[in-house]
Design a protein around this motif. Structure first.
Motif, short mmCIF file in Angstrom:
data_model
loop_
_atom_site.label_atom_id
_atom_site.label_comp_id
_atom_site.label_asym_id
_atom_site.label_seq_id
_atom_site.Cartn_x
_atom_site.Cartn_y
_atom_site.Cartn_z
N GLY A 39 0.89 -1.38 0.02
CA GLY A 39 0.03 0.03 -0.13
C GLY A 39 0.87 1.33 0.02
O GLY A 39 0.34 2.35 0.52
N LEU A 40 2.01 1.02 -0.63
CA LEU A 40 3.08 2.46 -0.56
C LEU A 40 2.24 3.23 -1.65
O LEU A 40 1.70 2.97 -2.34
N GLN A 41 2.45 4.67 -1.16
CA GLN A 41 1.97 5.77 -2.19
C GLN A 41 2.70 7.02 -1.94
O GLN A 41 3.64 7.13 -0.98
N GLU A 42 2.50 7.90 -3.01
CA GLU A 42 3.15 8.98 -2.98
C GLU A 42 2.63 9.97 -2.01
O GLU A 42 1.36 10.03 -1.74
N LEU A 43 3.55 10.86 -1.17
CA LEU A 43 3.14 11.70 -0.22
C LEU A 43 2.68 13.10 -0.89
O LEU A 43 3.35 13.76 -2.15
N PRO A 44 1.78 13.74 -0.26
CA PRO A 44 1.34 14.96 -1.22
C PRO A 44 2.54 16.03 -1.14
O PRO A 44 3.24 16.08 -0.04
N GLY A 45 2.67 16.49 -2.20
CA GLY A 45 3.95 17.70 -2.52
C GLY A 45 5.14 16.97 -2.69
O GLY A 45 6.01 17.84 -2.62
N GLN A 46 5.32 15.53 -2.56
CA GLN A 46 6.75 15.02 -2.72
C GLN A 46 6.63 14.68 -4.01
O GLN A 46 6.14 13.93 -4.58
N SER A 47 7.80 15.16 -4.69
CA SER A 47 7.99 15.16 -6.22
C SER A 47 8.91 13.47 -6.24
O SER A 47 8.71 13.01 -7.37
N SER A 48 9.72 13.33 -5.47
CA SER A 48 10.58 12.15 -5.76
C SER A 48 9.75 10.85 -5.39
O SER A 48 8.70 10.89 -4.60
N ALA A 49 10.40 9.66 -5.84
CA ALA A 49 9.56 8.19 -5.45
C ALA A 49 9.63 8.16 -3.95
O ALA A 49 10.48 8.29 -3.37
#
Length: 543
Positions: free
Chosen positions: A384-394
């Protein structure tokens, strides 16, 4: 009886008589001994034979050989022998005919379709190598880090890994492109060799992403670059180099930007030249397009073995069952004879958990692994890994509860995380210890996809919808176990009475996205699904 008559006498031993029944013994001179002889409890009694009994010399001794042959040659015995012989052969021929009838009338096993290794299970993508596992405490994930996690990757039951790109790439500068050199941040050719060897021991195939300008704005630098003869020569030399190096295939992103389908034909020919029995090489073309018609157009044009796209992401975060059904049917029809593949996220669209509602995350995993074709997932999708808001990197991979969640022992300026909230229960370690976790579901689905014939290459049939927001389809192959997939996309419970000529009254629970679902038989006419539940049922083949 005359005294002159000679009478044969028989000896009767009385040794075995009970003591109280044995005759009393006397001295040899006793008159009582008269005509009896006795010794140590043995009494000899002369018993005359019955009148009319034949003499000892006339006792019956059987027929001689000559007499037997004479009798055997009589017409009666000859007829009897012939009758028995004929009956034997008639019985034998009858059994043979019965066996032939059984064999002819028995249902024949369907011939298995030809399949390569990438048809037989999922493919796991580690495009952002720098975010997977840091092995040397420099804060950057690398090839050696992937090797360290090879046991974990093997436990996912996938068939292949897409690694990289890992080559040297100065963004948007074609002149500096060196497709045959490993970026020192990721390691060396030697560390890549060790990774290939470790993966081989675990029966994992390693595919190398060779997208040229992976750090730049356009994957192929510009629309004109691929038409350059110098560029084409470099690409051909790079493909030959890495295929010779031992990778199981090549992946190329942004194929919609190539504007030259002939290039893919040439590169496909290269992978075919390096293929051999048991060691086939795959060419994967990837597009970031979500528009269905553009994807269908690429499906018809590409000569690659697989075309991968974030097609299912185009369904939206909360699609209706009707939208899901139509999208699946259209994609399968557009694929024609080509082997389809399925993906939600992509290298530039993000992880699955960032693209669908959390309540549907488990259901989407079941959808991916039960559709006909190859499922593609990104690293971390299984937890369930996901991108954090405002985070451009993986987002970095979350391994455990140690510093930086086990990604790196270096103190990082940017916090590691990617769970959209508390990360304590989203790490690999925590989910590995929880049988009800998303990771456990992923492993179970991946294992089933790789071993059940109906899921490997079985026919697909979308069944008519009986209630809104519930998608139902059947996977079957020949005489093997069938699988019925029931997906409730609604946020509430749904009663789903299922009845079809191809279905039995009851089916057995194989797997559910709801950890509280009990195992056992379920009556299909009285089926009830929990909110957002995906249910995988199985039942046997019946002739």
């Amino acid at each position: 009886m005359s005294q002159d008559a000679e009478v044969d006498m028989k000896e009767v031993e009385l040794n075995e008589m009970e003591p109280e029944k044995q005759p009393m013994t006397g001295s040899p001179s006793s008159p009582a001994s008269g005509s009896l002889g006795e010794k140590n409890g043995m009494v000899k009694v002369k018993v005359p034979e019955e009148d009319g009994e034949a003499d000892a010399g006339t006792k019956f001794t059987g027929l001689s050989k000559e007499e037997l042959l004479q009798v055997a040659g009589t017409p009666g015995w000859v007829r009897t022998r012939w009758a028995l012989l004929i009956l034997f052969w008639l019985g034998w021929l009858g059994m043979l005919a019965g066996a032939i009838v059984i064999i002819v009338q028995a249902p024949r096993c369907k011939e298995l379709p030809p399949q390569e290794w990438w048809h037989k299970g999922g493919i796991y993508r580690i495009r952002a190598l720098e975010a997977f596992q840091d092995s040397n405490a420099d804060g950057v994930g690398d090839l050696a880090g992937v090797e360290q996690r090879i046991d974990y990757l093997s436990s996912l039951k996938v068939k292949g890994l897409v690694i990289g790109p890992i080559h040297v790439n100065t963004p948007d500068t074609p002149a500096d492109m060196d497709l045959r050199e490993v970026d020192p941040r990721f390691g060396t050719k030697e560390t890549f060799t060790k990774l290939l060897e470790a993966a081989k021991k675990k029966s994992l195939k390693v595919i190398l992403d060779l997208t040229p300008n992976y750090r730049g704005q356009m994957p192929w630098f510009s629309q004109e670059t691929p038409r350059s003869s110098d560029f084409q020569l470099k690409m051909k030399a790079a493909l030959e180099f890495w295929l010779e190096f031992g990778v199981a295939g090549i992946q190329l992103e942004g194929v919609e930007k190539l504007n030259d389908s002939q290039l893919l034909v040439e590169w496909k020919n290269l992978t075919s030249q390096y293929s051999s029995d048991g060691n086939a090489r795959v060419l994967i073309a990837e597009t970031g397009q979500q528009d269905s018609w553009q994807i269908f157009s690429l499906l018809n044009e590409t000569s690659a073995d697989l075309l991968v796209s974030p097609y299912l992401a185009g369904l939206g975060q909360e699609p209706s069952a009707e939208k899901v059904e139509n999208a699946i049917i259209e994609y399968i029809q557009a694929s024609g004879e080509k082997w389809p593949s399925w993906s939600v996220g992509g290298p530039r669209t993000g992880h699955m958990a960032s693209l669908v509602k959390e309540r549907l995350l488990r259901l989407y995993h079941m959808l991916l692994f039960t559709l006909p074709g190859t499922p593609f997932t990104n690293y971390g999708d299984e937890i369930g890994l996901q991108e954090l808001p405002g985070q451009s990197s993986a987002p970095h991979m979350l391994w455990n509860d140690s510093v930086n969640f086990g990604f790196s022992s270096k103190s990082l300026s940017q916090s590691v995380g990617g769970s959209g909230g508390s990360s304590s229960n989203i790490t690999v370690k925590a989910q590995s210890e929880d049988r009800s976790s998303l990771l456990s579901l992923f492993r179970h689905l991946s294992e089933l996809r790789g071993k059940e014939r109906s899921l490997l290459h079985g026919e697909f049939m979308m069944l008519p919808g009986v209630v809104p927001d519930v998608c139902i389809y059947l996977r079957s192959w020949d005489q093997n176990k069938r699988f019925l997939v029931v997906l409730n996309l609604a946020g509430n419970s749904s009663s789903v009475p299922i009845s079809h000529s191809l279905l039995p009254p009851e089916a057995t629970v194989e797997l559910s996205t709801d950890p509280q679902r009990q195992e056992g038989q379920l009556a299909l006419k009285d089926l009830t699904l929990k909110p957002s539940e995906g249910l995988l049922l199985h039942f046997p083949y019946v002739a």
